[in-house]
Each structure stands twice: as structure tokens, then as C-alpha cells.
Motif scaffolding. Structure first.
Motif, PDB file in Angstrom:
ATOM      1  N   LEU A 106       0.838  -1.198   0.000  1.00  0.00           N
ATOM      2  CA  LEU A 106       0.000   0.000   0.000  1.00  0.00           C
ATOM      3  C   LEU A 106       0.870   1.242   0.000  1.00  0.00           C
ATOM      4  N   GLY A 107       0.373   2.323  -0.644  1.00  0.00           N
ATOM      5  CA  GLY A 107       1.073   3.599  -0.574  1.00  0.00           C
ATOM      6  C   GLY A 107       1.585   4.074  -1.914  1.00  0.00           C
ATOM      7  N   ASP A 108       2.453   5.054  -1.821  1.00  0.00           N
ATOM      8  CA  ASP A 108       3.051   5.645  -3.014  1.00  0.00           C
ATOM      9  C   ASP A 108       4.518   5.935  -2.742  1.00  0.00           C
ATOM     10  N   ASP A 109       5.100   6.805  -3.568  1.00  0.00           N
ATOM     11  CA  ASP A 109       6.528   7.067  -3.437  1.00  0.00           C
ATOM     12  C   ASP A 109       6.877   7.800  -2.140  1.00  0.00           C
ATOM     13  N   THR A 110       5.899   8.378  -1.482  1.00  0.00           N
ATOM     14  CA  THR A 110       6.171   9.054  -0.205  1.00  0.00           C
ATOM     15  C   THR A 110       6.300   8.056   0.948  1.00  0.00           C
ATOM     16  N   GLY A 111       5.855   6.873   0.743  1.00  0.00           N
ATOM     17  CA  GLY A 111       5.943   5.841   1.779  1.00  0.00           C
ATOM     18  C   GLY A 111       5.080   4.643   1.438  1.00  0.00           C
ATOM     19  N   ARG A 112       5.669   3.450   1.556  1.00  0.00           N
ATOM     20  CA  ARG A 112       4.937   2.237   1.217  1.00  0.00           C
ATOM     21  C   ARG A 112       4.936   1.269   2.408  1.00  0.00           C
TER      22      ARG A 112
END
Length: 239
Positions: A106-112
Motif C-alpha cells: 500500500l502507498g506511493d513514493d512518499t511511503g509504502r
């Protein structure tokens, strides 16, 4: 005189007849009578030898634990197949069973956030939901995002707590650069009156990766959980 001399000659002739007859028999080839048979001496049988007792068998000593048996064999390591990989920015839900394993990201490049189900951990098929919940429940100030986990049985409203059958479940969460990043697990239960309540447990990470800024956790059960990273100290060993 002549008469007496004649009588003496007749006597000599008469006496010599048996001897002459005997000599005549020998001369004619007559066999002498066989000698009398001598009885054979009686043979006394020797007594039968007494049976010799068989030697007693010497018991073989039982092997002891100190025998050179070599090192104990190591248990075979189970080989896992490749896991199913699922990714989404906010929410994932699917049916998972014993095999294969799975990785939910889950998440994106800011934090997974990564939730891993190891092969053989689940006893049977379950519906598992893993999502980011911005307005979720927390204990204290959370570090990073709040996550919601739900485990359901197919065709049922039941939300069971499932213990691993093999290896622990794994969570890798952004730690916000914190050295004391721990995992807060809020288990949703109901009291005797049927009211919902949350029981919080804080566990320490297995490790913190400074390069990626993530904390790695192992848990032995999954269920109706709220999850987030916290700076609170651990209250229990890893679940």
C-alpha cells in the motif's frame, strides 16, 4: 621156527596197515579236516557320551547415547513458491489460502507499507483486507499513516483472529526516521454487553532499516486490527 617167524611178519603187516592206509589217503590228495573254529571275543559297547551343555549366549550391550551417531539431522527447510504480489495506493482485498503466499503493498513514493503472508501460514481460505484509514483509531500520536486490517471467513460475517500455522506474518512500515519506532496493534473486540472496545499492544521491531527509513515487524496472528507506528515503548514481546 619157520612157523613162528611167519606169524611175527603177519603181525607186523597187520599193525602197519592203518599207517599205510593213512599214507595212501594223503597220497591220493585227501584234505585234512578243518581246524576247530575259535569264537570271536565279545565286544563291549562303550557308554554313550553325555550331552555337552550349549554355551550361554552373551547378551549384546544396548547402544548408548554416547555412541558415535554423528550430529542430529537438521530439519528440512520448506521451499516457498513465488508469492502473489498486489499493489494499490489505498486499499487491497482478496481471498488468500494456504498456498501460495502473498505480498500486499500500500502507498506511493512518499511511503509504502508491505504486508506479507508467508506460504503455509493460513489454515484455510480467508478474505483479507488491508487499507489506509486516515481517520482510524490510534493510541497516542501515530508515526505515519494508520492502517486497517480485517480477516473474514467466506459467506460469513464473522471476523476471526487467525494464528499462523507456520512462519509469522510480516509487516514493513515507514518509520519516519525514528530509532524507537514500535508497532501499535489495536485489536477490536466486544465486551460482555456487546459493546466494541480496542485492546492495544505495542511490540518492538525485528530491525530498522536506516537506508529505507522502514521498520520490520513479525506478528503471530492477524485479525480485526488497527495498526500504526508509535514512539510508545513496547508493552509485550512480538506477537
Amino acid at each position: 621156527m619157520r612157523a613162528s617167524t611167519r606169524i611175527q611178519k603177519l603181525r607186523v603187516l597187520s599193525l602197519g596197515l592203518p599207517v599205510a592206509a593213512a599214507l595212501a589217503l594223503v597220497a591220493c590228495g585227501g584234505e585234512p579236516p578243518p581246524p576247530a573254529e575259535t569264537p570271536a571275543p565279545a565286544v563291549k559297547e562303550a557308554p554313550a557320551p553325555e550331552p555337552t551343555p550349549a554355551p550361554e549366549a552373551t547378551p549384546t550391550p544396548a547402544p548408548t547415547s554416547t555412541a558415535n551417531a554423528g550430529p542430529a539431522p537438521q530439519p528440512e527447510q520448506s521451499v516457498e513458491g513465488p508469492p502473489v504480489l498486489m499493489t494499490n495506493e489505498k486499499e487491497l482485498q482478496a481471498v488468500f489460502t494456504t498456498r501460495p503466499g502473498a505480498k500486499l503493498e500500500l502507498g506511493d513514493d512518499t511511503g509504502r507499507a508491505l504486508f506479507r503472508i508467508r506460504e503455509g501460514s493460513l489454515p484455510s481460505a480467508h478474505i483479507i483486507s488491508f487499507k489506509i484509514e486516515p481517520k482510524g483509531k490510534s493510541t497516542g500520536v501515530p508515526i505515519g499513516k494508520i492502517y486497517r486490517m480485517l480477516v473474514q471467513i467466506e459467506n460469513s460475517s464473522e471476523l476471526p483472529k487467525v494464528e499462523t500455522q507456520d512462519k509469522p506474518f510480516e509487516l514493513t512500515l515507514p518509520a519516519g526516521g525514528k530509532k524507537d519506532a514500535n508497532l501499535a496493534i489495536g485489536e477490536v473486540t466486544t465486551d460482555d454487553k456487546g459493546r466494541e472496545k480496542i485492546v492495544w499492544t505495542v511490540i518492538a521491531p525485528e530491525k530498522i532499516d536506516d537506508a529505507t527509513g522502514t521498520a520490520f515487524f513479525k506478528i503471530k496472528a492477524i485479525g480485526n486490527y488497527w495498526l500504526h507506528v508509535t514512539a510508545k515503548p513496547p508493552t509485550a514481546p512480538a506477537k
